[in-house]
Design a protein around this motif. Sequence first.
Motif, PDB file in Angstrom:
ATOM      1  N   ALA A 148      32.712   1.612   0.242  1.00 56.08           N
ATOM      2  CA  ALA A 148      31.428   2.194   0.636  1.00 56.08           C
ATOM      3  C   ALA A 148      30.459   2.313  -0.539  1.00 56.08           C
ATOM      4  N   ASN A 149      30.998   2.475  -1.736  1.00 62.74           N
ATOM      5  CA  ASN A 149      30.159   2.682  -2.913  1.00 62.74           C
ATOM      6  C   ASN A 149      30.682   1.881  -4.090  1.00 62.74           C
ATOM      7  N   GLN A 150      29.844   1.754  -5.093  1.00 64.93           N
ATOM      8  CA  GLN A 150      30.248   1.110  -6.336  1.00 64.93           C
ATOM      9  C   GLN A 150      31.109   2.068  -7.143  1.00 64.93           C
ATOM     10  N   GLY A 151      31.785   1.531  -8.149  1.00 63.81           N
ATOM     11  CA  GLY A 151      32.500   2.384  -9.077  1.00 63.81           C
ATOM     12  C   GLY A 151      33.999   2.268  -8.986  1.00 63.81           C
ATOM     13  N   ALA A 152      34.674   3.275  -9.531  1.00 65.05           N
ATOM     14  CA  ALA A 152      36.134   3.275  -9.637  1.00 65.05           C
ATOM     15  C   ALA A 152      36.784   3.772  -8.345  1.00 65.05           C
ATOM     16  N   ALA A 202      11.519  -6.717  -8.537  1.00 63.79           N
ATOM     17  CA  ALA A 202      12.812  -7.400  -8.473  1.00 63.79           C
ATOM     18  C   ALA A 202      13.746  -6.591  -7.582  1.00 63.79           C
ATOM     19  N   PRO A 203      14.544  -7.275  -6.768  1.00 57.99           N
ATOM     20  CA  PRO A 203      15.475  -6.523  -5.923  1.00 57.99           C
ATOM     21  C   PRO A 203      16.497  -5.789  -6.769  1.00 57.99           C
ATOM     22  N   ARG A 204      16.917  -4.655  -6.265  1.00 55.40           N
ATOM     23  CA  ARG A 204      17.943  -3.898  -6.980  1.00 55.40           C
ATOM     24  C   ARG A 204      19.223  -4.703  -6.972  1.00 55.40           C
ATOM     25  N   VAL A 205      19.763  -4.854  -8.126  1.00 54.30           N
ATOM     26  CA  VAL A 205      20.983  -5.628  -8.244  1.00 54.30           C
ATOM     27  C   VAL A 205      22.166  -4.672  -8.183  1.00 54.30           C
ATOM     28  N   GLY A 206      22.968  -4.834  -7.166  1.00 52.42           N
ATOM     29  CA  GLY A 206      24.166  -4.023  -7.022  1.00 52.42           C
ATOM     30  C   GLY A 206      25.367  -4.923  -7.153  1.00 52.42           C
ATOM     31  N   CYS A 207      26.490  -4.361  -6.954  1.00 52.47           N
ATOM     32  CA  CYS A 207      27.696  -5.175  -7.048  1.00 52.47           C
ATOM     33  C   CYS A 207      28.230  -5.464  -5.659  1.00 52.47           C
TER      34      CYS A 207
END
Length: 123
Positions: free
Chosen positions: A83-87, A30-35
């Motif tokens: 550039a990245n996920q998160g806060a 399964a593909p990696r699920v990101g936001c």
Amino acid sequence: MLRRLFPCVALLALGGCVQPEPQVVYVQAAPRVGCDTRFNVVNQSSYTVEQLYFSSSSLGSWGNDQLGRNVLPPGRATSYQAANQGAYDFRVVWGNGRAAELRGINVCVASTITITNSGLKAS
């Protein structure tokens, strides 16, 4: 081993033994699920925004002004992608020198940063 060959021995007299081809099953990971880290910054204030900063909350610094030589007049919006996920932390500076900050916004959840006369809000 004899159990596997016994049916073939009986079939050899009748003309041969056909072993079934091994079945190969391919499993696709399964593909990696990101936001989705894209977001809009909307100026709903009465003032022109001259500086806009956002950076990962873990960095501890604002980095470069994201507007550069541009400004964000009242009623206008602009789009970015983190550039990245998160806060992330956000900071705006209006033309009159007043500033507002909003900290710890999860860019995986919030897709709009709204600038109002009383500050910033995320939705």
